[in-house]
Structure formats: C-alpha cells, structure tokens
Design an enzyme around this catalytic site. Structure first.
Site, short mmCIF file in Angstrom:
data_model
loop_
_atom_site.label_atom_id
_atom_site.label_comp_id
_atom_site.label_asym_id
_atom_site.label_seq_id
_atom_site.Cartn_x
_atom_site.Cartn_y
_atom_site.Cartn_z
CE1 TYR A 146 -22.31 -78.04 64.21
CE2 TYR A 146 -20.57 -77.80 65.83
CZ TYR A 146 -21.89 -78.03 65.53
OH TYR A 146 -22.80 -78.26 66.53
CG ASP A 192 -15.72 -82.10 60.84
OD1 ASP A 192 -16.37 -83.14 60.60
OD2 ASP A 192 -16.09 -81.25 61.67
NE ARG A 243 -11.33 -89.51 84.15
CZ ARG A 243 -10.26 -89.81 84.90
NH1 ARG A 243 -9.10 -90.12 84.35
NH2 ARG A 243 -10.35 -89.81 86.21
CE LYS A 251 -24.16 -83.29 64.49
NZ LYS A 251 -23.10 -82.38 64.09
C1 LIG Z 1 -22.18 -81.52 64.72
C2 LIG Z 1 -20.86 -81.27 64.14
C3 LIG Z 1 -19.73 -81.12 64.94
C4 LIG Z 1 -19.80 -81.11 66.45
O1 LIG Z 1 -20.22 -82.32 66.98
P1 LIG Z 1 -21.08 -82.49 68.33
O2 LIG Z 1 -21.27 -83.95 68.42
O3 LIG Z 1 -22.34 -81.71 68.16
O4 LIG Z 1 -20.23 -81.93 69.44
C5 LIG Z 1 -18.51 -80.93 64.31
N1 LIG Z 1 -18.42 -80.89 62.97
C6 LIG Z 1 -19.49 -81.02 62.17
C7 LIG Z 1 -19.31 -80.97 60.68
C8 LIG Z 1 -20.75 -81.22 62.72
O5 LIG Z 1 -21.80 -81.32 61.91
#
Ligand SMILES: *Cc1c(COP(=O)(O)O)cnc(C)c1O
Length: 380
Positions: free
Chosen positions: A101, A172, A48, A197
C-alpha cells in the site's frame, strides 16, 4: 464458535441488568467520574486511554483473527505508525514486500526515514529473503494478497524464517479480511487491518486495527495507543462493530462476484492479463488455496492500450465509481499508477508493473449480471 457467531456475539451479551439491549451502546463520554480518587469506577478514566464501546470492538476484532488481543485506531496508517513506533528503534531496519500500500511505504520512507529507521523492499514471492536479513533487521512486513498486483506470499514460509532470526513478522491482512485468512494461525506475530475496507465494509468509517497474541508486545502497543493518541472514536467503533457482523455474508458475495468478473475479463480481447489468485491459471493459485479460505473481492487487470484507451473505458462505466479505497459494498475502480500508488517513484512503479494500463477493481456486492453487463458495454 464459528466466524459469524463470533462476529455477532462476542462482547455483546444482552445487558439484563440494564434494559436488555442486544447491542453495545455508544459510550460518548470522554471522561468517567469516580467516587474514590485512587480508583476509577469500572476501570475507565478517559476515552483516549479506554472506552467501553471501543473495548467491545477490540474484543470482537481479536476474536475475528483468533487473537488474544485487539486494538482499534483512527485509521489503518495510525495503526501502522503506532505499531512501528512500538517495535523499532533508530538504526533498525524493516524488510518489506515490494508490492505495498502506497501509504505504508510513505511511512517507512518519509516519516520513519527521518528518525534513522531504514527499509528495504523485495519480491517475497521470488527473491531469496534470508540473504537480505542484516544484523539491523528487526521487522519483516508483508502484504498478502498484495496491493495492487494481487501477489500471494507464503506466510508460513516467511514466519519460519522470521522465527529462526528472531524477527517480528507483521502481515497486513486488509485485502483478504479475517474471513478468508488468519495470519496469526500461520505463524505471524502481528496482523494489521485498515478497517476502512472490508471489516467496516460500507465506506463510511476510517479506522485501523492490530491483532496479536504476545502479551509483552501488546502492552507496548497499548501504551503507545494511549500515549500517541490515534484512537478510534466511540461512534466509529460502533460503525465498525455494525459492519463486521455481516463480514462473512459480504465476503462470500464479494468473492462470487469477483470470480465471475475475473473469468469474464480473462476471455475479453481487450484485456492482456487478469491478476486474481482465484483463477486456476494464476501463478499464486496453489499458495492462495493453501493458506486462504477464499480468494477475496479484489482483482486487477492490464487493459490492451492499443485496443482500448483505459480512460475511455473508465468513463463508460455506470456502476464502478472511479475512486480510491476498496472493500465497500459498492464497486470501485481505479488506476493505481495515477491514484493510490502515485507516491511511489515512477521508475519503481514501472519496474514492479504498476503501469498506466493497470486497472484495479474492488468488486462490490451488487448483482453480478449488472456488473458484467457494465464491463461488457465499456469494453466495446
Ligand atoms: C487502505 C489501506 C491501508 C491504510 O489504511 P487507512 O485506513 O486508509 O489509513 C493500509 N494497508 C492497506 C492494504 C490498505 O488497503
């Protein structure tokens, strides 16, 4: 070193002392033995706190965003929560872009909201942001291109405002991927990704990442990465590493396909409007062109409900699976109103344009002729 060279080589020099392997092994051990109680063998104690496979990934993640530091988490939202708990205190305020999101908004509202943190959303592409900064405002949080409306925010402009007021700017960067956009180079303080993603890119690993340059801030987040414990597992670290090596070639293809589909849709009578910053007629085209190296593989469009029932259209598709998430090699399609953005209050969804006839597409890397043919069939 250029992008793909970094993605492939950083942190993974052939190990000539051992067997000469050219990729990083998966170090599964949760604990690390030592000979001296006062000194860990090679700095590792417990997975961890630190793990060699995750460390290698974190080096690569930092390199992709031209950052000094990278940190990997068990999901994008785990990265967000750890970051927010590292930079915010009770009574402080987040100023965020309005097209976010859904899960990010849920953390602001229903998690941090319980601990005295407040937030306010604004349209960063239209509203006056400076007048929204109160004495409690500590963090500015933007998503660009945004989800699901593909709005593009001028990062440098917002970074200048944040510098003047001493605010931390978080971007983000999940939709663009580090291949098309590097917010730190434009003045942002922290970049965040859901590696689930594009970075992993194969819809088989959930993860999140934070990249930044400020050492003090890094130390705080690093402390909380261990203290809170939402770390990426060694096996997932390996998967993300494997995925990110092909990020450049995947993104090039995602974009090529997305441009073709955006053009096709904008000429179809059943479609009211296509939201894709790569179309020259899109109102965000020039700012996207200025700060991004490409427009990405995500697009949304409003289908004309009087001509085509959205659900009927989705049912007829063969290659676009009706599913949440994005950024994988396979094409996905969804209605944010019912799916990814259902947690946003209905009045708010309608106000910002997340309506029942808005369709979001994550364009995959299949053959674009097949994808367009599929849309053609479903729209007739
Ligand atoms: C999917 C997503 C998240 C969250 O990520 P997870 O891996 O699903 O927890 C945050 N921001 C954006 C733009 C996303 O598409």
């Amino acid at each position: 070193m250029k992008f793909s060279t970094k993605a492939i080589h950083i942190g993974e020099e052939p190990n000539y002392e051992e067997n000469g392997e050219v990729i990083s092994p998966i170090h599964l051990s949760t604990t690390f033995a030592r000979r001296d109680p006062e000194k860990p063998t090679k700095g590792y104690e417990y997975t961890r706190t630190g793990n060699p496979t995750r460390d290698t990934l974190e080096k690569k993640l930092a390199a992709l965003e031209n950052a000094k530091f990278g940190l990997a988490f068990s999901s994008g939202l785990a990265a967000e929560t750890t970051l927010l708990l590292s930079i915010l205190k009770k009574g402080e305020r987040i100023l965020a872009s309005d097209d976010l999101y859904g899960g990010t908004r849920r953390i602001f509202d229903r998690v941090l909201g319980n601990y005295g943190v407040t937030f306010k959303t604004k349209d960063f592409t239209a509203d006056d942001i400076e007048s929204e900064i109160t004495k409690d405002t500590k963090v500015v949080w933007i998503e660009t291109p945004s989800n699901p409306l593909l709005k593009v925010i001028d990062i440098r402009k917002i970074a200048d405002i944040c510098k003047k007021s001493g605010l931390i700017l978080v971007v983000d960067n999940t939709f663009a991927s580090p291949y098309f956009q590097n917010p730190l180079d434009l003045g942002a303080d922290v970049v965040l990704h859901s590696t689930t993603k594009y970075i992993n890119g194969h819809s088989d690993s959930l993860g999140g990442a934070i990249m930044l340059n400020d050492e003090q801030l890094f130390d705080k987040i690093k402390f909380n990465q261990n203290a809170i414990g939402a770390v990426l597992s060694p096996f997932d670290s390996y998967l993300v590493m494997r995925g990110l090596k092909t990020l450049e070639v995947r993104m090039e293809r995602h974009e090529e396909n997305a441009i073709s589909i955006a053009k096709f849709l904008s000429e179809d009578d059943n479609v009211q409007e296509v939201l894709y910053p790569g179309l020259p007629e899109n109102k965000f085209y020039s700012v996207a062109k200025k700060q991004m190296r490409g427009f990405g593989g995500m697009l949304s469009f409003y289908i004309d409900e009087k001509k085509k029932e959205p659900k009927d259209f989705l049912k007829k598709l063969k290659y676009f699976s009706l599913a949440e998430s994005l950024g994988g090699i396979e094409s996905l399609i969804e209605i944010p109103y019912y799916m990814t953005h259902a947690s946003i209050p209905e009045s708010e969804r309608n106000k910002i344009g997340v309506t029942k006839n808005l369709i979001r597409v994550s364009v995959g890397i299949e053959d674009k002729d097949d994808l367009i043919e599929d849309f053609k069939n479903a729209l007739t």
